[in-house]
Write a protein that holds these residues in place. Structure first.
Motif, mmCIF file in Angstrom:
data_model
loop_
_atom_site.group_PDB
_atom_site.id
_atom_site.type_symbol
_atom_site.label_atom_id
_atom_site.label_comp_id
_atom_site.label_asym_id
_atom_site.label_seq_id
_atom_site.Cartn_x
_atom_site.Cartn_y
_atom_site.Cartn_z
ATOM 1 N N GLU A 1 0.836 -1.209 0.000
ATOM 2 C CA GLU A 1 0.000 0.000 0.000
ATOM 3 C C GLU A 1 0.867 1.254 0.000
ATOM 4 O O GLU A 1 0.558 2.225 -0.694
ATOM 5 C CB GLU A 1 -0.947 -0.010 1.199
ATOM 6 N N LEU A 2 1.953 1.223 0.754
ATOM 7 C CA LEU A 2 2.874 2.355 0.766
ATOM 8 C C LEU A 2 3.502 2.546 -0.607
ATOM 9 O O LEU A 2 3.584 3.669 -1.109
ATOM 10 C CB LEU A 2 3.958 2.151 1.834
ATOM 11 N N ARG A 3 3.902 1.449 -1.235
ATOM 12 C CA ARG A 3 4.479 1.529 -2.580
ATOM 13 C C ARG A 3 3.478 2.126 -3.560
ATOM 14 O O ARG A 3 3.836 2.952 -4.406
ATOM 15 C CB ARG A 3 4.916 0.146 -3.058
ATOM 16 N N ALA A 4 2.214 1.743 -3.430
ATOM 17 C CA ALA A 4 1.177 2.268 -4.331
ATOM 18 C C ALA A 4 0.968 3.761 -4.122
ATOM 19 O O ALA A 4 0.709 4.500 -5.073
ATOM 20 C CB ALA A 4 -0.130 1.516 -4.129
ATOM 21 N N SER A 5 1.131 4.228 -2.880
ATOM 22 C CA SER A 5 0.855 5.640 -2.611
ATOM 23 C C SER A 5 2.055 6.541 -2.870
ATOM 24 O O SER A 5 1.877 7.683 -3.283
ATOM 25 C CB SER A 5 0.343 5.831 -1.178
ATOM 26 N N VAL A 6 3.273 6.054 -2.627
ATOM 27 C CA VAL A 6 4.442 6.929 -2.788
ATOM 28 C C VAL A 6 5.314 6.565 -3.978
ATOM 29 O O VAL A 6 6.203 7.321 -4.356
ATOM 30 C CB VAL A 6 5.317 6.977 -1.511
ATOM 31 N N GLY A 7 5.061 5.403 -4.568
ATOM 32 C CA GLY A 7 5.816 4.989 -5.742
ATOM 33 C C GLY A 7 6.991 4.086 -5.388
ATOM 34 O O GLY A 7 7.625 4.238 -4.356
ATOM 35 N N CYS A 8 7.231 3.167 -6.284
ATOM 36 C CA CYS A 8 8.343 2.238 -6.113
ATOM 37 C C CYS A 8 9.655 3.007 -6.234
ATOM 38 O O CYS A 8 9.835 3.804 -7.143
ATOM 39 C CB CYS A 8 8.264 1.149 -7.182
ATOM 40 N N GLY A 9 10.552 2.787 -5.304
ATOM 41 C CA GLY A 9 11.839 3.475 -5.341
ATOM 42 C C GLY A 9 11.857 4.796 -4.595
ATOM 43 O O GLY A 9 12.895 5.446 -4.524
ATOM 44 N N SER A 10 10.719 5.206 -4.028
ATOM 45 C CA SER A 10 10.701 6.468 -3.292
ATOM 46 C C SER A 10 11.513 6.327 -2.007
ATOM 47 O O SER A 10 11.646 5.239 -1.444
ATOM 48 C CB SER A 10 9.273 6.889 -2.958
ATOM 49 N N GLU A 11 12.037 7.431 -1.526
ATOM 50 C CA GLU A 11 12.815 7.421 -0.292
ATOM 51 C C GLU A 11 11.972 6.964 0.892
ATOM 52 O O GLU A 11 12.473 6.270 1.781
ATOM 53 C CB GLU A 11 13.411 8.807 -0.018
ATOM 54 N N VAL A 12 10.716 7.356 0.912
ATOM 55 C CA VAL A 12 9.818 6.964 2.003
ATOM 56 C C VAL A 12 9.673 5.443 2.034
ATOM 57 O O VAL A 12 9.783 4.817 3.100
ATOM 58 C CB VAL A 12 8.434 7.637 1.855
ATOM 59 N N LEU A 13 9.443 4.854 0.881
ATOM 60 C CA LEU A 13 9.284 3.408 0.801
ATOM 61 C C LEU A 13 10.586 2.704 1.192
ATOM 62 O O LEU A 13 10.574 1.754 1.981
ATOM 63 C CB LEU A 13 8.861 2.980 -0.606
ATOM 64 N N ILE A 14 11.690 3.160 0.667
ATOM 65 C CA ILE A 14 12.981 2.533 0.975
ATOM 66 C C ILE A 14 13.281 2.637 2.464
ATOM 67 O O ILE A 14 13.723 1.664 3.089
ATOM 68 C CB ILE A 14 14.101 3.157 0.125
ATOM 69 N N HIS A 15 13.007 3.787 3.062
ATOM 70 C CA HIS A 15 13.218 3.962 4.494
ATOM 71 C C HIS A 15 12.364 2.965 5.293
ATOM 72 O O HIS A 15 12.842 2.346 6.254
ATOM 73 C CB HIS A 15 12.900 5.400 4.916
ATOM 74 N N GLU A 16 11.103 2.816 4.906
ATOM 75 C CA GLU A 16 10.209 1.902 5.622
ATOM 76 C C GLU A 16 10.657 0.452 5.452
ATOM 77 O O GLU A 16 10.622 -0.332 6.406
ATOM 78 C CB GLU A 16 8.763 2.076 5.141
ATOM 79 N N VAL A 17 11.069 0.076 4.262
ATOM 80 C CA VAL A 17 11.560 -1.289 4.033
ATOM 81 C C VAL A 17 12.805 -1.534 4.879
ATOM 82 O O VAL A 17 12.928 -2.575 5.531
ATOM 83 C CB VAL A 17 11.841 -1.533 2.534
ATOM 84 N N LYS A 18 13.719 -0.574 4.898
ATOM 85 C CA LYS A 18 14.927 -0.715 5.716
ATOM 86 C C LYS A 18 14.570 -0.860 7.198
ATOM 87 O O LYS A 18 15.154 -1.678 7.912
ATOM 88 C CB LYS A 18 15.857 0.482 5.513
ATOM 89 N N ARG A 19 13.604 -0.070 7.659
ATOM 90 C CA ARG A 19 13.177 -0.135 9.048
ATOM 91 C C ARG A 19 12.585 -1.510 9.378
ATOM 92 O O ARG A 19 12.923 -2.125 10.388
ATOM 93 C CB ARG A 19 12.159 0.967 9.346
ATOM 94 N N LYS A 20 11.737 -1.998 8.486
ATOM 95 C CA LYS A 20 11.123 -3.313 8.712
ATOM 96 C C LYS A 20 12.170 -4.426 8.668
ATOM 97 O O LYS A 20 12.110 -5.370 9.461
ATOM 98 C CB LYS A 20 10.005 -3.565 7.711
ATOM 99 N N PHE A 21 13.141 -4.326 7.760
ATOM 100 C CA PHE A 21 14.203 -5.329 7.691
ATOM 101 C C PHE A 21 15.039 -5.303 8.975
ATOM 102 O O PHE A 21 15.367 -6.358 9.523
ATOM 103 C CB PHE A 21 15.101 -5.090 6.483
ATOM 104 N N ALA A 22 15.360 -4.117 9.461
ATOM 105 C CA ALA A 22 16.138 -4.001 10.701
ATOM 106 C C ALA A 22 15.367 -4.594 11.875
ATOM 107 O O ALA A 22 15.944 -5.301 12.722
ATOM 108 C CB ALA A 22 16.494 -2.543 10.970
ATOM 109 N N ASN A 23 14.062 -4.336 11.937
ATOM 110 C CA ASN A 23 13.229 -4.916 12.994
ATOM 111 C C ASN A 23 13.199 -6.440 12.896
ATOM 112 O O ASN A 23 13.252 -7.140 13.911
ATOM 113 C CB ASN A 23 11.798 -4.372 12.932
ATOM 114 N N GLN A 24 13.118 -6.935 11.676
ATOM 115 C CA GLN A 24 13.087 -8.388 11.484
ATOM 116 C C GLN A 24 14.411 -9.020 11.920
ATOM 117 O O GLN A 24 14.425 -10.072 12.550
ATOM 118 C CB GLN A 24 12.779 -8.734 10.019
ATOM 119 N N ILE A 25 15.523 -8.351 11.615
ATOM 120 C CA ILE A 25 16.833 -8.846 12.049
ATOM 121 C C ILE A 25 16.902 -8.867 13.572
ATOM 122 O O ILE A 25 17.374 -9.845 14.173
ATOM 123 C CB ILE A 25 17.968 -7.995 11.444
ATOM 124 N N ALA A 26 16.413 -7.815 14.219
ATOM 125 C CA ALA A 26 16.406 -7.770 15.688
ATOM 126 C C ALA A 26 15.551 -8.899 16.257
ATOM 127 O O ALA A 26 15.934 -9.547 17.242
ATOM 128 C CB ALA A 26 15.901 -6.410 16.167
#
Length: 120
Positions: free
Chosen positions: A66-91
């Motif tokens: 849904e975030l990708r649909a609203s802000v676009g693929c490759g947007s900084e917002v989307l990349i930041h959120e993906v990075k945050r979720k990946f970091a949380n998953q690693i933790a």
């Protein structure tokens, strides 16, 4: 392609595809009552599977889509959120590894104690 071919192509089940449709992850094209799947649907399905395999829930995946649909693929917002979720998953995985290591060590100690009572 129709659902049967889509399922065979991806080596999955009709139930899985229908479930992904119900939760809003897959949206096939419609022609009357018939659903049609294309290469981009294959790509979406593979992304879903990959994210599930690294521990993401379908709810998390849907939020990212849904975030990708609203802000676009490759947007900084989307990349930041993906990075945050990946970091949380690693933790989360690190915590699970820690907990499993403690459980394993406790089991080894118990086994050692039992081996003292009744040798192999």
């Amino acid at each position: 392609m129709r659902i049967g071919e889509f399922v065979r192509t991806l080596n999955t089940t009709h139930e899985t595809v229908r479930h992904y449709e119900q939760v809003g992850l897959l949206c096939p094209a419609r022609d009357g009552n018939q659903k049609h799947y294309f290469d981009d649907h294959i790509q979406v399905f593979e992304i879903i599977q990959e994210l599930k395999n690294i521990g993401f829930s379908l709810e998390d995946i849907l939020l990212l889509f849904e975030l990708r649909a609203s802000v676009g693929c490759g947007s900084e917002v989307l990349i930041h959120e993906v990075k945050r979720k990946f970091a949380n998953q690693i933790a989360n995985l690190d915590n699970q590894i820690h907990d499993l290591t403690i459980r394993r060590d406790n089991l080894r100690e118990m086994l050692d104690e039992l081996s003292k009572v009744v040798p192999k």
